[in-house]
Enzyme design. Sequence first.
Site, mmCIF file in Angstrom:
data_model
loop_
_atom_site.group_PDB
_atom_site.id
_atom_site.type_symbol
_atom_site.label_atom_id
_atom_site.label_comp_id
_atom_site.label_asym_id
_atom_site.label_seq_id
_atom_site.Cartn_x
_atom_site.Cartn_y
_atom_site.Cartn_z
ATOM 1 N N GLU A 152 -2.394 -9.057 -1.160
ATOM 2 C CA GLU A 152 -3.832 -8.923 -0.936
ATOM 3 C C GLU A 152 -4.560 -8.829 -2.155
ATOM 4 O OE1 GLU A 152 -4.695 -7.581 3.696
ATOM 5 O OE2 GLU A 152 -3.629 -6.084 2.520
ATOM 6 N N GLY A 203 -0.285 -5.303 0.716
ATOM 7 C CA GLY A 203 -1.733 -4.835 -0.136
ATOM 8 C C GLY A 203 -1.433 -5.483 -1.592
ATOM 9 N N GLU A 230 3.306 -6.265 7.100
ATOM 10 C CA GLU A 230 2.851 -5.307 7.801
ATOM 11 C C GLU A 230 2.888 -5.396 9.284
ATOM 12 O OE1 GLU A 230 -0.214 -5.865 4.190
ATOM 13 O OE2 GLU A 230 1.005 -7.200 5.594
ATOM 14 N N ALA A 267 0.760 -1.169 0.037
ATOM 15 C CA ALA A 267 0.099 -0.031 0.044
ATOM 16 C C ALA A 267 0.827 1.398 -0.058
ATOM 17 C CB ALA A 267 -1.023 -0.134 1.370
#
Length: 690
Positions: free
Chosen positions: A105, A102, A125, A63
């Site tokens: 994901e 991310g 993370e 992210a």
Amino acid sequence: MSDFLKISRDGDVAIVTIDNPPVNALSFHVREPLMQALVSLRDDPSVAAIVIACAGRTFVAGADITEFGKPVQQPDLRALIATLETIAKPTVAAIHGTALGGGLELALGCHFRVADVGAKLGLPEVKLGLLPGGGGTVRLPRLVGAVKALRMIVSGTPIGADEAYAAGLVDAVFHGDLTAHAVNFAREIARKGGPFTPVRDRDDELKETDLAAFDAEAALLAKKARGLEAPVACAQAVRNAVTLPFDEALAAERALFVTLVASDQSRAQRHLFFAEREAAKSSAKDIVKRRIARVGVIGAGTMGGGIAMAFANGGYPVTLLETSHEALQRGLGTIEKNYAVSVTRGSLTEDAKRDRLAQFKGSTDYADLADCDLIVEAVFEDMAVKKEVFGKLDAVAKPGAILATNTSYLDINEVAASMSRPQDVLGLHFFSPANVMKLLEIVRADKTAPDALATVVDMARRIGKVAVVVGVCHGFVGNRMLAARGSESEALLLEGATPSQIDQAFTDFGWPMGPFQMGDLAGLDIGWRNRKARGLTAVIADTLCEQGRFGQKTGRGFYLYEAGARTPVADPEVEALIRAKAAEKGIAARAIGAEEIIERTVYPMINEGAKILEEGIAARASDIDLVWVNGYGFPIGKGGPMFWAGLEGAAKIIERLEYWHQRTAKDVFKPAPLLRRMAETGSWEGSASN
């Protein structure tokens, strides 16, 4: 359809390519056009399958961390993945480079994942004090099983493509043109027909979960986390994936994420992430750096051998110099044993060990250093010895070679002044064991050339070090602050605290061990020798050393170590010695609490950090934090001493420093002007370097 997203077609397969350099982060300016593309392609009857790929050197590597803590702009990652899961035609993520956070994901939102053979996949993370917030804790267990997912998420360590394939995370691994392979894969899958089941609807792996074994594994990982909140939350989120319906587990993951992102621990860990990025930047971007093709290391002892291994591990050929053939062979033998241990542990293959050892060339002749571009001396910590070595280097090193001293305390300006080429001289303060410890203090002397400094900053990154550029003073940043931290250790003992009480206060704070256990581990004779060289004394520690009590290596130090054990045991003889020395000085014992111990050890360390900033020895407060987290074990969840000072409150620290200064009249407690300014402004800015 935007500067950051392209759509192309290969027949009936649509290829969506994200192009957001350098790491294809899922910023809002990527998410918005990606959502539009997914909806358009979902509803386009001419599209039989969709491939999501990335331009550049990597798949989506996470992210956009700069968006954390700010209002979320829609669509967010969760909305993207939810949209992906509404697509009835097959969706394939084509993963090269790294699919992290991310990025992974997003790939988990696709029906299928294919990877280049060199790809890495992970959810890191936890290293930012967070957990995956886009469904990673709920979807990953559905592919690889709960225990495998737990280990991946709590460690944050990526796995390779082959391991991912074996675990069920990817559906195929390819060599060569990944996009072409992914298109062919997608077309073949589409030809076979659906239905295509989203990851969220797969639960076969979860049904096989042994919850008792899972909980045992989670408890073990939580113990290793030593007070960090994120690993515990990660484990809970993965457990929820097993015990709760998908949507409830997803909501629970989000709630945990929101709590963590607002926590001091995550703020601290994100601070360190950005600090490391900032420290790695060269202030002289236009400077042409020197070429380092071969490295020389002088000294094959514990430190020199570790330094040589660090360079060999980073791919540099190394010439290792010793004063005698016997010492050289002993050093090379130790290096070989260290690599053999890595093979035994499975962290190195036999082929890799052979390749590493092939990097070494041993010598006892300084002339063999003539082809080295960087030479690091790692000899005895004595100025006369250092100058003698550098005098020999002055005669044999080629023009432009960078000459570095590995010193913990000594004045590098004095070393440089003894040479005809002071512009080539700097300090490289490695931490022991040098092949393991991440921190490298790069010491800039007064006459160090900017291109030499920029060159070693780049080199440090190649050998996997967290490099911090510091100025010249006694002890530089880390050891200078360490001296301030330890200045009250003996006083605390004499006034009534025991070594174990002080060490307990440190471990409760979050340190891996306290100062006395650390001293025993390192060897008390090291500090004793340093004190004698500087004309200093430490009544308790010096007496222990005079008795031959040097710590673990002699089985006795501040603690007892029975039958070669590493576990410290309180020693009544040491406590009796402390009380006897206190009586000689007329000091009556009193109860000393953990709060006082922290005030008299950690607070002076922060105060010294403020002085270091004022003097320009460190460029940024965050550089000091990197030194202490990576070199001395300061709790990562507290972000380093200077960051933690902001959490603790500079005004409170000043008040307690003034109290102890009034009681003791010691300079270590006299608040630095910059600390006072920090209390007023809430910022460390305003130092000499800013």
